[in-house]
Design a protein around this motif. Structure first.
Motif, short mmCIF file in Angstrom:
data_model
loop_
_atom_site.label_atom_id
_atom_site.label_comp_id
_atom_site.label_asym_id
_atom_site.label_seq_id
_atom_site.Cartn_x
_atom_site.Cartn_y
_atom_site.Cartn_z
N UNK B 19 0.77 -1.32 0.02
CA UNK B 19 0.13 -0.11 0.04
C UNK B 19 0.77 1.24 0.02
N UNK B 20 1.85 1.04 0.84
CA UNK B 20 2.70 2.57 1.00
C UNK B 20 3.28 2.97 -0.57
N UNK B 22 1.69 2.23 -3.27
CA UNK B 22 0.64 2.68 -4.29
C UNK B 22 0.29 3.86 -3.81
N UNK B 23 0.41 4.55 -2.58
CA UNK B 23 -0.18 5.79 -2.43
C UNK B 23 0.39 6.77 -3.42
N UNK B 24 -0.66 7.29 -4.13
CA UNK B 24 -0.66 8.02 -5.58
C UNK B 24 0.24 9.23 -5.01
N UNK B 25 1.20 9.71 -5.94
CA UNK B 25 1.94 10.95 -5.37
C UNK B 25 1.24 11.97 -6.30
N UNK B 27 -1.82 13.62 -7.66
CA UNK B 27 -3.37 13.41 -7.23
C UNK B 27 -4.01 14.71 -8.00
N UNK B 286 9.42 8.78 -4.06
CA UNK B 286 8.73 8.44 -2.76
C UNK B 286 9.54 9.28 -1.72
N UNK B 289 9.80 12.82 -2.19
CA UNK B 289 8.53 13.64 -1.83
C UNK B 289 8.44 13.71 -0.46
N UNK B 290 8.86 12.67 0.34
CA UNK B 290 8.64 12.56 1.70
C UNK B 290 9.70 13.75 2.11
N UNK B 336 2.36 18.91 -5.30
CA UNK B 336 1.80 19.55 -4.13
C UNK B 336 0.17 19.53 -4.17
N UNK B 337 -0.45 19.48 -3.29
CA UNK B 337 -1.93 19.51 -3.31
C UNK B 337 -2.48 19.55 -1.92
#
Ligand SMILES: Cc1cc2nc3c(=O)[nH]c(=O)nc-3n(C[C@H](O)[C@H](O)[C@H](O)COP(=O)(O)OP(=O)(O)OC[C@H]3O[C@@H](n4cnc5c(N)ncnc54)[C@H](O)[C@@H]3O)c2cc1C
Lengths: 175, 490
Positions: B19-20, B22-25, B27, B286, B289-290, B336-337
């Motif tokens: 899942x980690x 597959x969390x979409x970046x 969005x 990922x 982004x983090x 960024x959302x």
């Protein structure tokens, strides 16, 4: 006093969990972005619950207060989480594991309690009545209920802990 | 098996990890829409358009342009819409969506050129030329943009040797505002090309272009941490060193070293070429982004982000990379959302020898501790742009350093006004140092600042009306800075 709390608190927590679950699901769906993600997070919760259940079975029955406090904290946190928080889904992922494991652990502990079979009957009846009652209430947002329930479970945990400590002290003074 | 605790723990770990990742970046939802309002990359400036036409052949496009002349319709041209000031659409106008007009028509290995339709992305071009050991001369540091969109803003990137992107065009096929199809070259159509290149889609549709290429050289990465005050001298050494092909630098925006520290990255010739290394995909996005999200929190976390960045860059020292791969850095991690907030880019150019003084003055304008403020500067990258004699709206009237700035601010009226106010002061400061600002981004600047930054605007406007008297090709950028009302607003 303590007898009463070991009798009623687990009932309150199981009933509460079932009642609160629809709200939790609503919230989970809102933050999951897609149905696939929602389903996966749900699956993760279930696996974590199975793990939690097994974990308790290997332990000796002891105090459950930390599980109450942990579950309560998760619900309170959920009600406070900002939906626009960039890392929300990563946090939800961790919460799902914690919540699942704690629920499994709690269930395994509960089935070993003397009051469990009576609780099961009460539980179904109370859940039915509560859900009917709640259906007449206008939902503002699921997080309000989640926060409230979280607070109650946390209090249960603290109550349980204090009771256990008092009991231990009494026993020691009797010796 | 299900009775084993460890088995269940592993099950949880595996699913959790799945899942980690597959969390979409990505969005964000933006882009062309006929049912909803059309926006570009930032989602700012939503507007209702008449219709979107998907470009698939030049004859159909020609027909649309001819008809627009007769019926008084307005047309805008859209590539991938990464420009941020409504450059790709217009109120009630037709939008030509060029994304599907994306074939690589010919790679000429002997002449080292590629002929490509304008809706192709740099990635498409790189995929076609890589196998011949060829690479682009000038492009952005990412390959996510269309060829037509990039030429229409005259983009620049990390290359310090080949001048402006406009100079790398050998020939171009243009659908003119009156519906003719013309082939343009620098030798025969200098003035026309000066307006089309860096012309924001106001002088017709670029159909295809022939671009000059170079070898896909292998570079050694050289990194250096330095003080901002040392950079000017350092950069002049970089320019004088013929072994350095590409270069960029980053300035600290972390509170502890705000505008004081920098690191530079050079790409040194190794004398080798590379036909083996494949084009790289998005790597470690990922994690990037983090890290960026942590940096976005400001305060000590931003200091931590800067230190980590420096350490990471230092770890690259001595590694090798191909030219094509330098020109395709990761971009997804920048996503960024956040409801109520926006992240925009701005770019300011100052002459190379004004850099040190400029940075000192900039330190007085910006707040180092912006953690609790609405207007936050998240990143500043420095690039070199060589003097541009090719385009009319040229941002580099001499050799300049461009500061690309990533800014976050709120979306309510007060926050936008505050951002506008700071950026206008920043622009005044830049103008005072004989600098300019870049036009593909959100239009915080006043018409007066536009006219000061681009003194050739009048020629551009006159040529535009001569070529396109019916103002068929327009967009929100044109409306804001160059329409009759705007041009004389000051
Ligand atoms: C994350 C990010 C990083 C960036 N980095 C850089 C950088 O390193 N260097 C740099 O210079 N810029 C940079 N930019 C700016 C970017 O290069 C421009 O936004 C560029 O226009 C993007 O190409 P596009 O395909 O999205 O064009 P669009 O935004 O779709 O279009 C840009 C302009 O070109 C016109 N146009 C598009 N296609 C055609 C055509 N076929 N014929 C005629 N006109 C056309 C449009 O009308 C519009 O005016 C960056 C932008 C972002 C968002």
């Amino acid at each position: 006093m303590n007898n009463k709390s070991t009798k009623y608190l687990p009932l309150l927590v199981t009933v509460g969990q079932v009642v609160i679950f629809p709200y939790y699901i609503l919230w989970l769906k809102q933050v999951s972005l897609t149905f696939t993600m929602f389903a996966w997070l749900f699956a993760l919760h279930s696996f974590a619950a199975a793990f939690g259940y097994r974990l308790f079975q290997k332990r000796k029955p002891g105090t459950i207060s930390f599980i109450y406090i942990g579950m309560g904290a998760v619900y309170v946190l959920v009600s406070l989480l900002d939906h626009s928080f960039e890392l929300l889904l990563y946090v939800v992922l961790i919460l799902q594991v914690f919540l699942g494991a704690m629920q499994g652990y709690f269930r395994a502990w509960h089935v070993q309690q003397k009051s469990y079979h009576l609780d099961a009957v009460h539980h179904y009846v109370i859940v039915g009545v509560t859900m009917l009652g709640l259906s007449f209430m206008k939902i503002i947002s699921p997080v309000v209920f989640l926060g409230l329930f979280g607070g109650v479970v946390c209090l249960c945990g603290i109550w349980e802990y204090v009771m256990k400590c008092t009991l231990r002290r009494k026993r020691r003074s009797l010796k | 098996m299900l009775k084993k605790t460890w088995f269940l723990a592993i099950l949880v770990c595996i699913l959790g990890t799945g899942i980690f990742f597959n969390i979409p970046i990505e969005k964000r939802k933006y882009g062309l829409s006929q049912t909803n309002l059309t926006t570009d990359y930032t989602g700012l400036l939503p507007e209702k358009i008449d219709r979107v036409v998907t470009a698939d052949n030049s004859a159909a496009l020609q027909q649309i342009v001819k008809q627009a002349n007769v019926e008084g319709q307005h047309i805008s041209i859209a590539g991938l819409q990464h420009s941020q000031g409504g450059h790709t659409y217009y109120k009630n106008g037709i939008v030509l969506d060029m994304k599907t007009f994306n074939e690589v028509l010919e790679v000429n290995v002997q002449e080292k050129t590629v002929r490509v339709e304008s809706g192709a992305t740099w990635e498409d071009v790189q995929e076609a030329i890589q196998e011949y050991g060829l690479a682009l001369k000038v492009t952005q540091s990412q390959s996510i943009f269309t060829v037509g969109g990039s030429l229409s803003i005259n983009a620049h990137g990390r290359d310090i040797r080949f001048g402006p992107m406009a100079g790398t065009v050998k020939a171009m096929t243009l659908l003119t505002p009156n519906g003719d199809i013309q082939t343009l070259t620098h030798e025969q159509n200098k003035e026309q090309l000066a307006n089309v290149l860096g012309g924001y889609g106001l002088f017709g549709v670029i159909l295809d272009v022939t671009l000059e290429l170079t070898e896909n050289d292998l570079y050694a990465i050289q990194t250096e941490a330095l003080k901002t005050t040392e950079y000017e001298t350092y950069f002049n050494h970089v320019l004088d060193d013929p072994t350095i092909a590409m270069h960029y630098a980053r300035v600290s925006v972390a509170p502890g070293s705000f505008l004081q520290e920098m690191y530079a990255i050079n790409y040194l010739e190794t004398g080798k070429q590379d036909t083996e290394t494949p084009l790289k995909g998005e790597q470690g996005m990922r994690l990037s982004k983090l890290a960026l999200d942590l940096g976005r929190q400001g305060g000590p976390l931003e200091d931590l982000f800067w230190t980590t960045q420096k350490r990471y860059i230092h770890s690259l020292d001595g590694e090798t990379i191909t030219r094509n791969n330098v020109m395709r850095s990761e971009s997804t991690f920048m996503e960024f959302k956040k409801p109520g907030k926006v992240e925009v880019l701005q770019e300011f150019f100052v002459p190379v020898d004004a850099y040190a003084d400029y940075m000192k003055d900039l330190g007085k304008l910006l707040s180092a501790k912006d953690k609790n403020e609405d207007f936050k500067v998240h990143n500043i990258t420095v690039r070199y742009v060589e003097k541009d004699d090719v385009t009319t709206l040229n941002y580099a009237r001499e050799d300049m350093l461009g500061l690309v700035i990533l800014i976050q601010h709120g979306l309510n009226k007060k926050d936008i006004e505050n951002a506008q106010n700071i950026i206008q002061q920043w622009t005044d400061l830049t103008l005072a140092h004989a600098g300019t600002y870049y036009l593909p981004y959100y239009r915080y600047q006043t018409t007066e600042q536009f006219q000061k930054s681009y003194p050739n605007w009048k020629t551009f406007k006159q040529d535009k009306l001569a070529e396109d008297p019916n103002e068929v090709f327009v967009n929100l950028f044109y409306d804001n800075y160059l329409s009759e009302e705007a041009a004389y607003e000051q």
